[in-house]
Design an enzyme around this catalytic site. Structure first.
Site, PDB file in Angstrom:
ATOM      1  N   CYS A  80      21.444  20.880  31.754  1.00 17.44           N
ATOM      2  CA  CYS A  80      22.673  20.160  32.089  1.00 17.44           C
ATOM      3  C   CYS A  80      23.312  19.583  30.819  1.00 17.44           C
ATOM      4  O   CYS A  80      23.738  20.340  29.955  1.00 17.44           O
ATOM      5  CB  CYS A  80      22.422  19.101  33.154  1.00 17.44           C
ATOM      6  SG  CYS A  80      23.946  18.512  33.929  1.00 17.44           S
ATOM      7  N   HIS A 186      20.470  22.679  37.277  1.00 24.01           N
ATOM      8  CA  HIS A 186      19.232  21.915  37.210  1.00 24.01           C
ATOM      9  C   HIS A 186      18.089  22.744  37.798  1.00 24.01           C
ATOM     10  O   HIS A 186      17.949  22.803  39.029  1.00 24.01           O
ATOM     11  CB  HIS A 186      19.364  20.611  38.001  1.00 24.01           C
ATOM     12  CG  HIS A 186      20.205  19.575  37.349  1.00 24.01           C
ATOM     13  ND1 HIS A 186      19.681  18.635  36.482  1.00 24.01           N
ATOM     14  CD2 HIS A 186      21.533  19.320  37.423  1.00 24.01           C
ATOM     15  CE1 HIS A 186      20.649  17.848  36.060  1.00 24.01           C
ATOM     16  NE2 HIS A 186      21.790  18.247  36.612  1.00 24.01           N
ATOM     17  N   GLU A 188      15.029  21.983  37.938  1.00 20.63           N
ATOM     18  CA  GLU A 188      14.101  21.077  38.631  1.00 20.63           C
ATOM     19  C   GLU A 188      14.583  20.720  40.036  1.00 20.63           C
ATOM     20  O   GLU A 188      13.801  20.202  40.855  1.00 20.63           O
ATOM     21  CB  GLU A 188      13.866  19.811  37.798  1.00 20.63           C
ATOM     22  CG  GLU A 188      14.958  18.781  37.826  1.00 20.63           C
ATOM     23  CD  GLU A 188      16.149  19.057  36.928  1.00 20.63           C
ATOM     24  OE1 GLU A 188      17.012  18.168  36.796  1.00 20.63           O
ATOM     25  OE2 GLU A 188      16.213  20.163  36.347  1.00 20.63           O
TER      26      GLU A 188
END
Length: 208
Positions: A80, A186, A188
């Protein structure tokens, strides 16, 4: 050796840490410049404003260590704003100078007044793989990842490995250059697909 996740008060550190550890890799969350310099694999997350991220890297004495690491050729993953920081500058409350690893600047989404597109770009969207990439090994073209951002970089075409389209505007959603990898999305927060990206990075970095 663990992957060092840079702690500079602007990232989803625990989410990133847990996701990377699900790949089988060990991690170390640290704001210590010595850990950055000695890392065998470095992950730079980022949430919030470009300028705040650069300021916090400076506050913790991490600007030069991160730059030195990036010159080392060792594996690096930016996420990001950690992706955006790799470029020369951002227009976000700027221009504000970045790490200047790659030429290019970060700009804000801009849509016609009649457009109903919302800023930030938030939610699931497809990554179109534009060239063979170790980061996307085994991942299908058009796979959905999770995005939250209002700005995006404009890199040279030679380093772009995936693009994404939002409301008619196409942007580079991932880059790869040597052992430097970075994503606007992202991983994650991207469930199975995101874990696959992190697992690919872990394998490149020799973490698993």
């Amino acid at each position: 050796m663990p992957a060092v996740i840079v702690d500079y008060d602007v990232g989803n550190l625990r989410s990133v840490q847990k996701a990377v550890e699900k790949t089988g890799a060990r991690t170390l969350v640290s704001s210590n410049p010595a850990d950055v310099l000695s890392a065998e694999a470095l992950i730079l997350p980022g949430v919030g404003a470009f300028g705040e991220c650069m300021a916090n890297l400076g506050k913790y004495g991490l600007l030069n260590p991160v730059r030195e690491y990036l010159r080392s050729g060792k594996p690096f993953l930016g996420i990001c704003v950690g992706y955006q920081l790799l470029f020369e500058e951002s227009d976000e409350f700027g221009p504000i100078t970045g790490l200047n690893v790659f030429p290019g600047k970060c700009v804000r989404f801009s849509f016609p007044k009649e457009s109903r597109a919302k800023i930030p770009h938030m939610g699931w969207n497809q990554a179109r793989i534009t060239k063979k990439s170790r980061l996307f090994e085994g991942i299908a073209d058009g796979t959905d990842f999770y995005f939250v951002h209002s700005y995006f970089p404009i890199p040279g075409a030679d380093i772009v490995c995936a693009t994404t389209e939002y409301a008619g505007q196409t942007f580079a959603s991932a880059v790869e250059n040597g052992n430097i990898f970075a994503t606007q999305f992202h991983p994650e927060k991207s469930q199975r697909a995101g874990l696959a990206v992190l697992a690919n990075f872990a394998r490149v970095a020799g973490l698993v």
